[in-house]
Write a protein that holds these residues in place. Structure first.
Motif, short mmCIF file in Angstrom:
data_model
loop_
_atom_site.label_atom_id
_atom_site.label_comp_id
_atom_site.label_asym_id
_atom_site.label_seq_id
_atom_site.Cartn_x
_atom_site.Cartn_y
_atom_site.Cartn_z
N ILE A 163 35.40 -20.07 17.83
CA ILE A 163 36.81 -20.44 17.60
C ILE A 163 37.15 -21.82 18.15
N ASN A 170 46.96 -21.25 16.32
CA ASN A 170 45.76 -21.63 15.58
C ASN A 170 44.52 -20.90 16.12
N GLU A 171 44.51 -20.57 17.41
CA GLU A 171 43.39 -19.82 17.99
C GLU A 171 43.43 -18.37 17.51
N ARG A 184 42.00 -18.29 14.09
CA ARG A 184 40.54 -18.39 14.09
C ARG A 184 39.88 -17.09 14.53
N HIS A 237 40.02 -14.70 11.63
CA HIS A 237 39.05 -15.09 10.60
C HIS A 237 37.62 -14.74 11.03
#
Length: 72
Positions: A26, A46-47, A50, A53
């Protein structure tokens, strides 16, 4: 925002990720991820994206891990 670190760690194990491996995937340092998992700091949006995902988390897991206090 309270995070369910126990559930996140369980997902990491289910998908074969150690803390250093997930941190690398990540794009953050091992220390940063350890701090987030211990509650010393929080994940940035945003972390979180990630992590979702990389681990392939579904909606229920996302809610259970990152938004636990908002759905109980």
């Amino acid at each position: 925002m309270k995070m369910n670190t126990k559930e996140l760690k369980a997902e990491m194990v289910r998908h074969g990720y150690t803390t250093p491996h997930l941190a690398n995937e990540i794009g953050i340092s091992k220390k940063a991820l350890y701090c987030k998992l211990s509650g010393e700091s929080h994940f940035k949006l945003n972390e979180i994206y990630r992590v979702i995902h990389v681990l392939g988390l579904n909606r229920d897991k996302i809610l259970a891990i990152f938004f636990e206090d908002q759905i109980s």
